[in-house]
Every structure is written in C-alpha cells, then in structure tokens.
Design a protein around this motif. Sequence first.
Motif, PDB file in Angstrom:
ATOM      1  N   ALA A 100     -96.525   4.696 -28.227  1.00  6.82           N
ATOM      2  CA  ALA A 100     -96.742   4.277 -27.105  1.00  6.82           C
ATOM      3  C   ALA A 100     -97.589   4.219 -26.125  1.00  6.82           C
ATOM      4  N   LYS A 101     -98.767   4.861 -26.880  1.00  9.22           N
ATOM      5  CA  LYS A 101    -100.033   5.068 -25.756  1.00  9.22           C
ATOM      6  C   LYS A 101    -100.743   4.627 -26.478  1.00  9.22           C
ATOM      7  N   ILE A 102    -100.541   3.659 -27.327  1.00  7.94           N
ATOM      8  CA  ILE A 102    -101.668   2.400 -27.824  1.00  7.94           C
ATOM      9  C   ILE A 102    -101.373   1.394 -27.125  1.00  7.94           C
ATOM     10  N   ILE A 103     -99.930   0.949 -27.527  1.00 12.14           N
ATOM     11  CA  ILE A 103     -99.581   0.170 -26.151  1.00 12.14           C
ATOM     12  C   ILE A 103     -99.568  -0.357 -25.457  1.00 12.14           C
ATOM     13  N   LYS A 104     -99.921   0.963 -24.478  1.00 10.35           N
ATOM     14  CA  LYS A 104    -100.390   1.090 -22.552  1.00 10.35           C
ATOM     15  C   LYS A 104    -101.513   0.543 -22.664  1.00 10.35           C
ATOM     16  N   HIS A 105    -102.605   1.035 -23.717  1.00 15.01           N
ATOM     17  CA  HIS A 105    -103.747   0.173 -23.808  1.00 15.01           C
ATOM     18  C   HIS A 105    -103.601  -1.157 -23.104  1.00 15.01           C
ATOM     19  N   GLN A 120     -85.706  -1.803 -33.417  1.00 17.72           N
ATOM     20  CA  GLN A 120     -86.000  -0.335 -33.963  1.00 17.72           C
ATOM     21  C   GLN A 120     -86.377  -0.925 -35.199  1.00 17.72           C
ATOM     22  N   ALA A 121     -87.442   0.016 -36.106  1.00 19.11           N
ATOM     23  CA  ALA A 121     -88.118  -0.286 -36.913  1.00 19.11           C
ATOM     24  C   ALA A 121     -87.525  -0.512 -38.293  1.00 19.11           C
ATOM     25  N   ILE A 122     -87.081  -0.946 -39.608  1.00 16.95           N
ATOM     26  CA  ILE A 122     -86.720  -1.076 -40.549  1.00 16.95           C
ATOM     27  C   ILE A 122     -86.569   0.063 -41.608  1.00 16.95           C
ATOM     28  N   ASP A 123     -88.000   1.052 -40.694  1.00 17.32           N
ATOM     29  CA  ASP A 123     -88.326   2.148 -41.806  1.00 17.32           C
ATOM     30  C   ASP A 123     -88.414   3.171 -41.497  1.00 17.32           C
ATOM     31  N   ASP A 124     -88.434   4.081 -39.846  1.00 19.20           N
ATOM     32  CA  ASP A 124     -88.414   4.875 -39.397  1.00 19.20           C
ATOM     33  C   ASP A 124     -87.516   5.121 -38.921  1.00 19.20           C
ATOM     34  N   ASP A 125     -86.894   4.041 -38.657  1.00 17.64           N
ATOM     35  CA  ASP A 125     -85.470   3.041 -37.684  1.00 17.64           C
ATOM     36  C   ASP A 125     -85.373   4.550 -36.702  1.00 17.64           C
ATOM     37  N   ASN A 126     -85.738   4.917 -36.050  1.00 15.11           N
ATOM     38  CA  ASN A 126     -86.237   5.590 -34.909  1.00 15.11           C
ATOM     39  C   ASN A 126     -85.518   4.892 -33.264  1.00 15.11           C
ATOM     40  N   HIS A 127     -86.001   3.850 -33.328  1.00 12.84           N
ATOM     41  CA  HIS A 127     -85.226   2.893 -31.780  1.00 12.84           C
ATOM     42  C   HIS A 127     -85.343   3.827 -30.792  1.00 12.84           C
ATOM     43  N   GLN A 128     -86.872   4.671 -30.850  1.00 14.06           N
ATOM     44  CA  GLN A 128     -88.301   4.802 -28.971  1.00 14.06           C
ATOM     45  C   GLN A 128     -88.822   4.121 -28.646  1.00 14.06           C
ATOM     46  N   VAL A 129     -89.633   3.750 -29.537  1.00 16.58           N
ATOM     47  CA  VAL A 129     -90.708   3.155 -28.660  1.00 16.58           C
ATOM     48  C   VAL A 129     -91.189   2.707 -27.814  1.00 16.58           C
ATOM     49  N   GLY A 130     -89.733   1.312 -27.644  1.00 13.67           N
ATOM     50  CA  GLY A 130     -89.932   0.310 -26.578  1.00 13.67           C
ATOM     51  C   GLY A 130     -89.229   1.519 -25.264  1.00 13.67           C
ATOM     52  N   GLU A 131     -88.683   1.826 -25.189  1.00 16.67           N
ATOM     53  CA  GLU A 131     -88.056   2.602 -24.275  1.00 16.67           C
ATOM     54  C   GLU A 131     -89.323   4.002 -23.650  1.00 16.67           C
ATOM     55  N   TYR A 132     -89.817   4.609 -24.856  1.00 24.65           N
ATOM     56  CA  TYR A 132     -90.743   5.221 -24.390  1.00 24.65           C
ATOM     57  C   TYR A 132     -92.171   4.508 -23.611  1.00 24.65           C
ATOM     58  N   LEU A 133     -91.883   3.770 -24.115  1.00 19.97           N
ATOM     59  CA  LEU A 133     -93.080   2.748 -23.052  1.00 19.97           C
ATOM     60  C   LEU A 133     -92.692   2.641 -22.360  1.00 19.97           C
ATOM     61  N   ALA A 134     -91.666   1.995 -21.733  1.00 19.41           N
ATOM     62  CA  ALA A 134     -91.002   1.146 -20.918  1.00 19.41           C
ATOM     63  C   ALA A 134     -91.514   2.337 -19.798  1.00 19.41           C
ATOM     64  N   GLU A 135     -91.148   3.501 -19.965  1.00 22.18           N
ATOM     65  CA  GLU A 135     -91.428   5.195 -18.720  1.00 22.18           C
ATOM     66  C   GLU A 135     -92.701   4.463 -18.713  1.00 22.18           C
TER      67      GLU A 135
ATOM     68  N   PRO B  98     -84.767   8.245 -25.231  1.00 21.63           N
ATOM     69  CA  PRO B  98     -86.461   8.171 -25.387  1.00 21.63           C
ATOM     70  C   PRO B  98     -86.520   8.093 -23.778  1.00 21.63           C
ATOM     71  N   ARG B  99     -86.586   7.121 -22.889  1.00 22.17           N
ATOM     72  CA  ARG B  99     -86.988   7.140 -21.982  1.00 22.17           C
ATOM     73  C   ARG B  99     -87.176   8.703 -20.999  1.00 22.17           C
ATOM     74  N   ILE B 100     -86.124   9.419 -21.101  1.00 25.38           N
ATOM     75  CA  ILE B 100     -86.202  11.196 -20.693  1.00 25.38           C
ATOM     76  C   ILE B 100     -87.043  11.395 -21.042  1.00 25.38           C
ATOM     77  N   THR B 101     -87.858  11.667 -22.479  1.00 25.72           N
ATOM     78  CA  THR B 101     -88.885  12.094 -23.170  1.00 25.72           C
ATOM     79  C   THR B 101     -89.647  11.959 -23.012  1.00 25.72           C
ATOM     80  N   SER B 102     -90.135  10.362 -23.060  1.00 20.97           N
ATOM     81  CA  SER B 102     -91.593   9.900 -22.414  1.00 20.97           C
ATOM     82  C   SER B 102     -91.599  10.266 -20.500  1.00 20.97           C
ATOM     83  N   ARG B 103     -90.368  10.501 -20.062  1.00 21.05           N
ATOM     84  CA  ARG B 103     -90.899  11.538 -18.556  1.00 21.05           C
ATOM     85  C   ARG B 103     -90.870  12.949 -18.614  1.00 21.05           C
ATOM     86  N   LEU B 104     -90.619  13.404 -19.713  1.00 24.14           N
ATOM     87  CA  LEU B 104     -90.894  15.054 -19.653  1.00 24.14           C
ATOM     88  C   LEU B 104     -92.046  14.850 -19.904  1.00 24.14           C
ATOM     89  N   THR B 105     -92.667  15.993 -19.368  1.00 21.73           N
ATOM     90  CA  THR B 105     -94.223  16.557 -20.015  1.00 21.73           C
ATOM     91  C   THR B 105     -93.748  17.613 -21.102  1.00 21.73           C
TER      92      THR B 105
END
Lengths: 253, 314
Positions: A100-105, A120-135, B98-105
């Motif tokens: 997410a940090k890289i995409i932010k740049h 999600q990506a079909i390798d790690d199946d995490n479903h995290q990066v999108g929402e993490y990045l948006a925040e 994931p949004r919460i994870t991102s917001r928390l330090t």
Amino acid sequence: MKILALVKRVTDYEAKLKIKSDATFIETDDINMIMNPFDEISVEEALRIKEKHGGEVIILSIGPEEATQQIRNALAMGADRGILVVHDTYKKFLDSGMIAKIIKHVYEMEQPDIILMGKQAIDDDNHQVGEYLAEMVNIGHGSQANEVNINLESKSVIIDKEVDGGIEKISLKLPCLITADLRLNEPRYASLPGIMKAKRKIIKKFNLDDFKIEIKNNVIIEKLELPEKRESGVIVKDVSELINKLHNEAKII
Amino acid sequence: MINHLIIVEYNDDVILKSTYCTISAARKIPGKISALVIGSNKQISEQISEYVDKVYYNNKIVNITADSCTDIIFDCVNKNDITYVWSSTSSLMKETMPRITSRLTNASMASDIQNVVNENTFKRSMWAGDIIGTIKLLSNKKIITVRSTNFEPAEKQNSKCAIVDFNVEINPSFINFISYDIIKSDRPSLTEASMIISGGRGVKNKDGFNKLIFPLADVLKAAVGATRAVCDAGWVPNDWQVGQTGKIVAPDLYIAIGISGAIQHVAGMKGSKTIVAINKDPDAPIFQVADYGIIGDAFIIVPQLIEEIKKIKK
C-alpha cells in the motif's frame, strides 16, 4: 477521468505448485504466470469507464522485470501507459502495508480520480491491500463491486457491491478506490492491432530506492506447506447403499 | 495483559454462529475478552454477555458500513487499550478490518485464519487452499479475521458480564449508504447450515436445478449452494456460490450434485464432515474428496434419494 488500474503478476490458477525446500515460499521456475484474474476485470472496467467518459488508463504493477508481460497484456487490451515498480515479491516478500505504501507514492505522483483493482489476489488470498490503501491516502472505497456507474456532474460513483445476503448500493465521492468482484464484467481479449500498439506504449520503471522506501514488514511468512489430504472415500453402487452408509456409518441421516 | 475485542455480528435478533466461533479462536490466546455490539439491538448485547468479560454497546449507528464500523472500532481499540481485534470473515469485516489496520499505528492483519499457533502466529489458506501458510504478526496490535468453520462455537461462561454504553461521536464521511437489497429465503444460510445441497453445471439448466436441488434440500431442511458457473448463469443468486472466492462452508453433510470439483469450488467445501458426490463422469475430481460417490445420472438418482430419505424420516 484518470484511472489507475493495479495489476499483480501471480501464478496461473492451473499451475501445479511446489514449495521451496526451505518452505519459505513457492518455486517460481517453470511456473506459468498470469495477470491476477480479478485485476483483469478491473482493467476491463477502467477501459469501459474511459470509453464512456474519456480520460486515461494507467497500469501499475509491483513485481519482477517479467511483470512487464502482464502490463503489456493490459496495454494490449487498450490501457494507455504502464508503471512498473521493480521488486519481486515472490522472492522478497512484502506485506500488505508495504504494498500500500508503494502504491501511495504512485497515487500521489499521478493523482488519479479512480483506483481500480481486484478484490484479492489469487495467490495470497488476503483481500487487504485495497482498503488498506484507501485509508492511507484518505479516500473512500467500494469493495467487491458488481456494478459501477460514474456521475460526472456530481463527481461521484454509485457502486453495487456483493455482500453477504444480497447487494449493497453505496455512493462515493471522487477520488475513490474500487475493488472488482467476479461479475463486474467479462474482460475483453486483446486484438491483434491492440497487441501491436501495446509494443510502442511506454512502461516507466521505478524501484523502491526511487521512492526512498525501506522494507519493514509487519507480517512474515514463516512456512508454507501442503494441506492434509482428505482420505479417499468409496464409490457406492446405488441409492440404497448410499442411504445405508449415511444412516449407519456416517450417522447423518 | 492481552485485551481482545470481538466484533459481534447478527441478523435481526440472532447472533451469527460465526461470532461464537470467533470467540473460540480468541480464547486460544489467554487474555480478557470484550465484545463490541454495533447497532440498535440491546438484546444482542444481553445474549453475548454470557460469553465474554465485557460488552461495549453502541446504539447510535443507523447505517452500518465499512466507514462507520472503522470509526467505531478504531475508537474502541484506542480508548480501551485493545491489542487483538477479532471478527469472522464476513463481507463487511473483509473490507473494514484492513481499513482499521491501516488507521492504527503499529498494527498488522491476518486474514481468514484457520488456526491459532501461538499469540502471534496463525495458519491460513493461500492459493485457493492449495497451500497452508504459517504467518507471524510482528506488530503490537493484531487484527484477525477468522474462518469460522474451522472453530467450534464457544461455550457460555458462568455468569453475565457488564454491558457498557460506548456511544462515541463519529463522523463517517467516505461512504454514502444508499440501499441494501436482501435476497429473502426461508432456507438456512450457507455458513450456518448443518447440511448443504449444492448443484453444478451437471444439472443442465435452471429448470434442472429447481427440479433436483430444491426438493432434496426441502426433505433434509438443508441450505442450497452452487458452483461459480451456476451463479454466473443466473440460475441462483451470486450469494450462494461455494468456493474460494464465494462462501467457505463446512457443514456435517455436503451433497454435490453434477459438480465436477474444480479446485476453486473444492477449496470452499472440503472442510465438510461428510461429502457425497453424484456425477455422471467417473473421472470427475469431486470423487477424490467425496466420502461417498455415486456414478450416474443425477436426474435418476436424486429423485430416488428423495424417496428413500422420506421413508427414513417417517
């Protein structure tokens, strides 16, 4: 409308996977690699938005040099230009926060109206990066989109999302991030002229040093292993034998 | 001191089984367990108070979105010194956590875990279940979504705990909720059901699905599932898809009818206790995971099966 569509290079879903001898990741030699299928759907959606409202579609990938293949495929579908941040995540793991940090740049560099990516990506199946990045970049997100409608006048997007039990409809102000679900669209095949044109389109390359990013993962993969195999069952000859087994052996019915 | 926070999920007046399973997962790491109830249902707070050590109750939120949930959970974590946040892998939590994870330090996240190895290490399925990964979270705060079918529902504790109002001021500004179309069904839901009847392309068309799958589900009071192809074809709602990218299920009995057994589908149901496969093709991969298989035409076998079950039920 400027759209940044993210593309991950992943193992083919039909590939027979082998775990490395030190169990830290999977072998990538001789494994066919593809564009993450959910990302392909998001590229298609980006192109449809561009065709309707005008603008530009930029493809971003974080991966090894070879990920230019997946970017070229997206360019052949009709995207305008590509950006590759060279870092082989299959050899030097990055967690969702780092990605997410890289995409932010790149987001800050390009300032798109919409970021589109697979749910999600079909390798790690995490479903995290999108929402993490948006925040991280302080914009709204719509996950698991199955319909996207842009309203240029109000600078907003209406999104139908696939949620447990039905469909949720939301709206977001631009800029925003959308993650694609399976049924958002059917990605087009690249045409021959598209493939020819893609060869001349620009792919700009960066590395982590260019963004002054130091790798500091909060998640590490300790070990990968194969799942336990289910014991193979029996073939029964008819319904009465099946009922007998379910009633007396499994004691379910 | 480890402080856990469980996000309570419910429909109307019923707490979902997946929430109780999430509590079981959290109990594997000794500490104080609090629960957060978001929404205007006090009964839910009463119910959950028998399972945890403290309940935070927020009744201010009308439209529960990833946006409002992020704000409340973030606040609850910070004000109460929470170190572990747990929820099931529901669609809402998949986009909220994931949004919460991102917001928390100093936080990181493990998605859809299948097992707790120790206080910072977890097992989870990767590559559509082809690989099991052991991952370690190095951060101080840990955000975890749980594949609830891998954990038994938690038992009650001896007494009820305190319920504390947690009505913080929040101002969600990203997501504007418009509507929620629920697909109404009298059947048990896929993730809660003890039996599931699932149909694939082998039932030929929507008519075939209606003729075979529903009547069998009716006699067993089972939930109905489907493969991706069936959902894509529009025979059933998308929400019924069983598979790595759909619902992960693990009922006591899973009957797969006319399903070939693609990796993607099998990844979503191979945790079932007993699997029955009915398929014309003796080489169908579904038979490799089935406990009992019948090779033959589902249009002949399923009606016989329904009759036999009716006899037993009498």
